[in-house]
Design an enzyme around this catalytic site. Structure first.
Site, PDB file in Angstrom:
ATOM      1  N   ASP A   1      -4.895 -25.378  12.589  1.00  0.00           N
ATOM      2  CA  ASP A   1      -4.799 -23.877  12.423  1.00  0.00           C
ATOM      3  C   ASP A   1      -4.387 -23.410  13.794  1.00  0.00           C
ATOM      4  O   ASP A   1      -5.016 -23.904  14.900  1.00  0.00           O
ATOM      5  CB  ASP A   1      -5.864 -23.287  11.992  1.00  0.00           C
ATOM      6  CG  ASP A   1      -5.740 -22.054  11.410  1.00  0.00           C
ATOM      7  OD1 ASP A   1      -6.253 -21.953  10.272  1.00  0.00           O
ATOM      8  OD2 ASP A   1      -5.433 -21.067  12.313  1.00  0.00           O
TER       9      ASP A   1
ATOM     10  N   ALA B   1      -0.899 -22.207   5.940  1.00  0.00           N
ATOM     11  CA  ALA B   1      -0.578 -21.669   7.225  1.00  0.00           C
ATOM     12  C   ALA B   1       0.555 -20.758   7.151  1.00  0.00           C
ATOM     13  O   ALA B   1       1.729 -20.997   6.428  1.00  0.00           O
ATOM     14  CB  ALA B   1      -0.359 -22.609   8.399  1.00  0.00           C
TER      15      ALA B   1
ATOM     16  N   SER C   1       3.322 -17.001  -3.590  1.00  0.00           N
ATOM     17  CA  SER C   1       2.359 -16.064  -3.944  1.00  0.00           C
ATOM     18  C   SER C   1       3.140 -15.195  -5.063  1.00  0.00           C
ATOM     19  O   SER C   1       4.174 -15.331  -5.565  1.00  0.00           O
ATOM     20  CB  SER C   1       2.609 -14.936  -2.608  1.00  0.00           C
ATOM     21  OG  SER C   1       2.439 -13.548  -2.780  1.00  0.00           O
TER      22      SER C   1
ATOM     23  N   TYR D   1       7.701 -11.031   2.834  1.00  0.00           N
ATOM     24  CA  TYR D   1       6.603 -11.911   2.610  1.00  0.00           C
ATOM     25  C   TYR D   1       7.148 -12.733   1.398  1.00  0.00           C
ATOM     26  O   TYR D   1       7.054 -13.913   1.330  1.00  0.00           O
ATOM     27  CB  TYR D   1       5.446 -11.462   2.459  1.00  0.00           C
ATOM     28  CG  TYR D   1       4.269 -12.135   2.007  1.00  0.00           C
ATOM     29  CD1 TYR D   1       3.910 -13.434   2.645  1.00  0.00           C
ATOM     30  CD2 TYR D   1       3.716 -11.842   0.979  1.00  0.00           C
ATOM     31  CE1 TYR D   1       3.024 -14.220   2.109  1.00  0.00           C
ATOM     32  CE2 TYR D   1       2.799 -12.619   0.317  1.00  0.00           C
ATOM     33  CZ  TYR D   1       2.431 -13.920   0.938  1.00  0.00           C
ATOM     34  OH  TYR D   1       1.164 -14.718   0.641  1.00  0.00           O
TER      35      TYR D   1
ATOM     36  N   LYS E   1       8.375 -16.772   0.665  1.00  0.00           N
ATOM     37  CA  LYS E   1       7.552 -17.737  -0.291  1.00  0.00           C
ATOM     38  C   LYS E   1       8.468 -18.142  -1.223  1.00  0.00           C
ATOM     39  O   LYS E   1       8.413 -19.375  -1.618  1.00  0.00           O
ATOM     40  CB  LYS E   1       6.260 -17.026  -0.885  1.00  0.00           C
ATOM     41  CG  LYS E   1       5.340 -16.793   0.119  1.00  0.00           C
ATOM     42  CD  LYS E   1       4.410 -17.937   0.556  1.00  0.00           C
ATOM     43  CE  LYS E   1       3.312 -17.638   1.554  1.00  0.00           C
ATOM     44  NZ  LYS E   1       2.559 -19.016   1.902  1.00  0.00           N
TER      45      LYS E   1
ATOM     46  N   PHE F   1      -2.350 -14.495  -6.955  1.00  0.00           N
ATOM     47  CA  PHE F   1      -2.450 -13.022  -7.203  1.00  0.00           C
ATOM     48  C   PHE F   1      -3.363 -12.815  -6.141  1.00  0.00           C
ATOM     49  O   PHE F   1      -3.274 -13.158  -4.836  1.00  0.00           O
ATOM     50  CB  PHE F   1      -2.663 -12.440  -8.462  1.00  0.00           C
ATOM     51  CG  PHE F   1      -1.388 -12.756  -9.386  1.00  0.00           C
ATOM     52  CD1 PHE F   1      -0.780 -13.833  -9.586  1.00  0.00           C
ATOM     53  CD2 PHE F   1      -0.586 -11.672  -9.898  1.00  0.00           C
ATOM     54  CE1 PHE F   1       0.459 -14.091 -10.395  1.00  0.00           C
ATOM     55  CE2 PHE F   1       0.332 -11.707 -10.722  1.00  0.00           C
ATOM     56  CZ  PHE F   1       0.983 -12.997 -10.904  1.00  0.00           C
ATOM     57  N   ASN F   2      -4.314 -11.449  -6.401  1.00  0.00           N
ATOM     58  CA  ASN F   2      -5.061 -11.208  -5.092  1.00  0.00           C
ATOM     59  C   ASN F   2      -6.363 -12.043  -4.961  1.00  0.00           C
ATOM     60  O   ASN F   2      -7.292 -11.611  -5.553  1.00  0.00           O
ATOM     61  CB  ASN F   2      -5.345  -9.709  -5.279  1.00  0.00           C
ATOM     62  CG  ASN F   2      -4.067  -8.852  -5.136  1.00  0.00           C
ATOM     63  OD1 ASN F   2      -3.077  -9.103  -5.679  1.00  0.00           O
ATOM     64  ND2 ASN F   2      -4.096  -8.165  -4.141  1.00  0.00           N
TER      65      ASN F   2
ATOM     66  N   HIS G   1      -6.787  -5.620   3.875  1.00  0.00           N
ATOM     67  CA  HIS G   1      -6.879  -6.055   2.425  1.00  0.00           C
ATOM     68  C   HIS G   1      -7.780  -5.083   1.841  1.00  0.00           C
ATOM     69  O   HIS G   1      -8.815  -4.630   2.505  1.00  0.00           O
ATOM     70  CB  HIS G   1      -7.211  -7.524   2.070  1.00  0.00           C
ATOM     71  CG  HIS G   1      -6.361  -8.453   2.402  1.00  0.00           C
ATOM     72  ND1 HIS G   1      -5.904  -9.080   3.631  1.00  0.00           N
ATOM     73  CD2 HIS G   1      -5.190  -8.817   1.498  1.00  0.00           C
ATOM     74  CE1 HIS G   1      -4.825  -9.683   3.673  1.00  0.00           C
ATOM     75  NE2 HIS G   1      -4.434  -9.539   2.299  1.00  0.00           N
ATOM     76  N   LEU G   2      -7.755  -4.751   0.389  1.00  0.00           N
ATOM     77  CA  LEU G   2      -8.413  -3.661  -0.012  1.00  0.00           C
ATOM     78  C   LEU G   2     -10.007  -3.896  -0.065  1.00  0.00           C
ATOM     79  O   LEU G   2     -10.835  -3.211   0.320  1.00  0.00           O
ATOM     80  CB  LEU G   2      -7.866  -3.096  -1.410  1.00  0.00           C
ATOM     81  CG  LEU G   2      -8.835  -2.293  -2.116  1.00  0.00           C
ATOM     82  CD1 LEU G   2      -8.606  -0.790  -1.449  1.00  0.00           C
ATOM     83  CD2 LEU G   2      -8.218  -2.011  -3.635  1.00  0.00           C
TER      84      LEU G   2
ATOM     85  N   ILE H   1      -6.477   5.548   0.479  1.00  0.00           N
ATOM     86  CA  ILE H   1      -5.664   4.926  -0.803  1.00  0.00           C
ATOM     87  C   ILE H   1      -4.383   5.143  -0.521  1.00  0.00           C
ATOM     88  O   ILE H   1      -3.891   6.283  -0.560  1.00  0.00           O
ATOM     89  CB  ILE H   1      -6.381   5.613  -1.988  1.00  0.00           C
ATOM     90  CG1 ILE H   1      -7.989   5.579  -1.983  1.00  0.00           C
ATOM     91  CG2 ILE H   1      -5.724   5.468  -3.373  1.00  0.00           C
ATOM     92  CD1 ILE H   1      -8.552   6.271  -3.035  1.00  0.00           C
TER      93      ILE H   1
ATOM     94  N   ASP I   1       4.823  -2.556  -1.314  1.00  0.00           N
ATOM     95  CA  ASP I   1       3.692  -2.431  -2.544  1.00  0.00           C
ATOM     96  C   ASP I   1       4.214  -2.382  -3.826  1.00  0.00           C
ATOM     97  O   ASP I   1       4.639  -1.464  -4.348  1.00  0.00           O
ATOM     98  CB  ASP I   1       2.632  -1.417  -2.262  1.00  0.00           C
ATOM     99  CG  ASP I   1       1.625  -1.900  -1.454  1.00  0.00           C
ATOM    100  OD1 ASP I   1       1.566  -3.225  -1.326  1.00  0.00           O
ATOM    101  OD2 ASP I   1       0.741  -1.043  -1.048  1.00  0.00           O
TER     102      ASP I   1
HETATM  103  N1  UFG Z   1      -4.856  -0.915  -0.495  1.00  0.00           N
HETATM  104  C1  UFG Z   1      -5.511   0.442  -0.387  1.00  0.00           C
HETATM  105  N2  UFG Z   1      -6.002   0.580   0.875  1.00  0.00           N
HETATM  106  C2  UFG Z   1      -6.474  -0.110   1.646  1.00  0.00           C
HETATM  107  C3  UFG Z   1      -5.712  -1.535   1.305  1.00  0.00           C
HETATM  108  C4  UFG Z   1      -4.954  -1.776   0.478  1.00  0.00           C
HETATM  109  O1  UFG Z   1      -4.904   1.552  -1.072  1.00  0.00           O
HETATM  110  O2  UFG Z   1      -7.051  -0.200   2.603  1.00  0.00           O
HETATM  111  C5  UFG Z   1      -4.131  -0.921  -1.632  1.00  0.00           C
HETATM  112  C6  UFG Z   1      -2.770  -1.516  -1.407  1.00  0.00           C
HETATM  113  O3  UFG Z   1      -1.786  -0.729  -1.274  1.00  0.00           O
HETATM  114  C7  UFG Z   1      -2.392  -2.428  -2.730  1.00  0.00           C
HETATM  115  C8  UFG Z   1      -3.824  -2.558  -3.105  1.00  0.00           C
HETATM  116  O4  UFG Z   1      -4.765  -1.859  -2.311  1.00  0.00           O
HETATM  117  O5  UFG Z   1      -1.996  -1.694  -3.615  1.00  0.00           O
HETATM  118  C9  UFG Z   1      -4.201  -4.249  -2.935  1.00  0.00           C
HETATM  119  O6  UFG Z   1      -3.730  -4.428  -1.362  1.00  0.00           O
HETATM  120  P1  UFG Z   1      -4.143  -5.659  -0.508  1.00  0.00           P
HETATM  121  O7  UFG Z   1      -3.721  -5.609   0.714  1.00  0.00           O
HETATM  122  O8  UFG Z   1      -5.604  -6.056  -0.715  1.00  0.00           O
HETATM  123  O9  UFG Z   1      -3.270  -6.852  -1.172  1.00  0.00           O
HETATM  124  P2  UFG Z   1      -1.707  -7.020  -1.369  1.00  0.00           P
HETATM  125  O10 UFG Z   1      -1.631  -6.671  -3.040  1.00  0.00           O
HETATM  126  O11 UFG Z   1      -1.111  -6.189  -0.575  1.00  0.00           O
HETATM  127  O12 UFG Z   1      -1.472  -8.578  -1.338  1.00  0.00           O
HETATM  128  C10 UFG Z   1      -2.146  -9.544  -1.737  1.00  0.00           C
HETATM  129  C11 UFG Z   1      -2.163 -10.598  -0.776  1.00  0.00           C
HETATM  130  C12 UFG Z   1      -0.763 -11.004  -0.798  1.00  0.00           C
HETATM  131  C13 UFG Z   1      -0.087 -11.446  -2.068  1.00  0.00           C
HETATM  132  C14 UFG Z   1      -0.518 -10.252  -2.897  1.00  0.00           C
HETATM  133  C15 UFG Z   1      -0.029 -10.940  -4.460  1.00  0.00           C
HETATM  134  O13 UFG Z   1      -2.507 -10.190   0.573  1.00  0.00           O
HETATM  135  O14 UFG Z   1      -0.602 -12.432   0.265  1.00  0.00           O
HETATM  136  O15 UFG Z   1      -1.881  -9.725  -2.894  1.00  0.00           O
HETATM  137  O16 UFG Z   1      -0.724 -10.000  -5.339  1.00  0.00           O
HETATM  138  F1  UFG Z   1       1.331 -11.538  -2.143  1.00  0.00           F
END
Ligand code: UFG
Length: 335
Positions: free
Chosen positions: A31, A74, A117, A141, A145, A169-170, A187-188, A205, A283
């Site tokens: 890493d 990685a 992904s 991204y 992949k 997925f998430n 991340h959410l 949001i 998104d």
């Molecule tokens: N979101 C918010 N507020 C935040 C953070 C995120 O509203 O503070 C929303 C995002 O817009 C999205 C959802 O919450 O709609 C999930 O967002 P994440 O950042 O948690 O995750 P992502 O869906 O963007 O991405 C994740 C991984 C990716 C992968 C994807 C596949 O990080 O590597 O899931 O579903 F490709």
């Protein structure tokens, strides 16, 4: 068996390394600590501070010990940043990946589990998304992949590389000792839990006008331990019959951003403040997996179906480690 885990100090990689060790494998973590943390390297794993783009360092790793298989995690992973800095995504995810493959071939290592992904699918044309769904990424991204999955196909045909790509997925939740700590956090679920801990700072949001049940994006949250176990099943398949393939890894249930926040309020008992913000570029509105193929073929049997239990495990880790992995390690690798 010696397994090299690239990105093994990151969120998913550290928990995969932990599960490999639990199941009796020897683990070498490689890493660059750009996103990972030295404190997240699973106890019992050997740690090598190096970048997958560094061919010389990789050569050294394969020279030092006989590696039986590689788990390649990685990568640059944040969808949002991939929209503004695709160069970094293609460089690290493609160039780094090819350096790794070339080092593997040079040292006659032919088994690879690759972290792909759901982002390869783009905006789904049908739900749930199975592995045959059209691949039309909407962010660089996901494109990186998908490109690497295709490179693997060619390395398989030409050089005999055996590979399994796992389309996550998430990923969410935590193990007993390891959890999610990105800097900055995008991340959410960890952002929501940090807001719960801080009491004051609101969660944004991103987008309230999507064509979904409540206007916010819907995602399929899969527990990171279930994800880790799937990696080991994939490895066992490579050991057994060596055939290459691709699997989705999700829960099959979709939850909106607002639903995640509501469940987190119940789990934490905190009033989590929110603010509406504009859509985040890249998104897709909805991503929900069909993981029937891996259940059928590898008997993958995920243990965490409920969003509540997934968030509870994350909350347990965040409450225990409010600062995350304590001392931030710099790119020099020093704690
Ligand atoms: N979101 C918010 N507020 C935040 C953070 C995120 O509203 O503070 C929303 C995002 O817009 C999205 C959802 O919450 O709609 C999930 O967002 P994440 O950042 O948690 O995750 P992502 O869906 O963007 O991405 C994740 C991984 C990716 C992968 C994807 C596949 O990080 O590597 O899931 O579903 F490709």
């Amino acid at each position: 068996m010696n397994i090299l885990v690239t990105g093994g100090a990151g969120y998913v990689g550290s928990i995969v390394a932990e599960e490999l060790l639990r199941q009796g494998y020897q683990v070498i973590v490689l890493d660059n600590l750009q996103q990972g943390h030295k404190g997240a390297v699973a106890p019992g794993a050997e740690f090598i501070f190096a970048d997958v783009c560094n061919a010389e360092a990789l050569d050294g790793v394969f020279q030092r010990a006989r590696i039986d298989a590689v788990m390649h995690m990685a990568a640059e992973t944040v969808v949002e940043y991939s929209m503004t800095d695709p160069k970094r995504y293609f460089h690290n995810n493609i160039v780094g990946g090819i350096e790794l493959l070339d080092a593997m071939l040079k040292h006659e290592v032919y088994k690879l589990v690759f972290s792909s992904s759901a982002a390869v699918y783009g905006d789904p044309q049908s739900i749930p998304v199975d592995e045959d769904h059209p691949k039309l990424p909407v962010n660089s991204y996901g494109e990186s992949k998908l490109m690497f999955e295709r490179i693997l196909e060619w390395y398989g045909k030409a050089y005999g590389l055996k590979h399994i790509s796992l389309r996550y997925f998430n990923a969410a939740g935590a193990s007993e000792s390891l959890g999610e700590d990105h800097r900055p956090e995008t991340h959410l679920i960890p952002s929501v839990l940090k807001a719960a801990l801080s009491k004051n700072s609101p969660v944004s949001i991103f987008g309230t006008d999507y064509p979904t049940k409540d206007g916010t994006c819907v995602r399929d949250y899969i527990h990171v331990t279930d994800l880790a176990i799937a990696h080991i099943l994939a490895l066992k398949r490579l050991e057994k019959d060596g055939s290459s393939c691709i699997y989705n890894l999700g829960n099959g249930n979709g939850f909106s951003v607002k639903e995640v926040i509501e469940v987190a309020k119940k789990v934490t008992g905190c009033n989590i403040k929110t603010v509406s913000a504009s859509r985040r570029p890249g998104d897709p509105a909805v991503l929900i997996a069909s993981s029937e193929k891996i259940k059928r073929e590898l008997n993958w049997n995920p243990q965490y179906y409920e969003l509540k239990t997934i968030i509870e495990s994350a909350w347990k880790w965040h409450s225990k480690s409010p600062e995350g992995f304590k001392k931030r390690n710099s790119f020099t690798g020093k704690n």
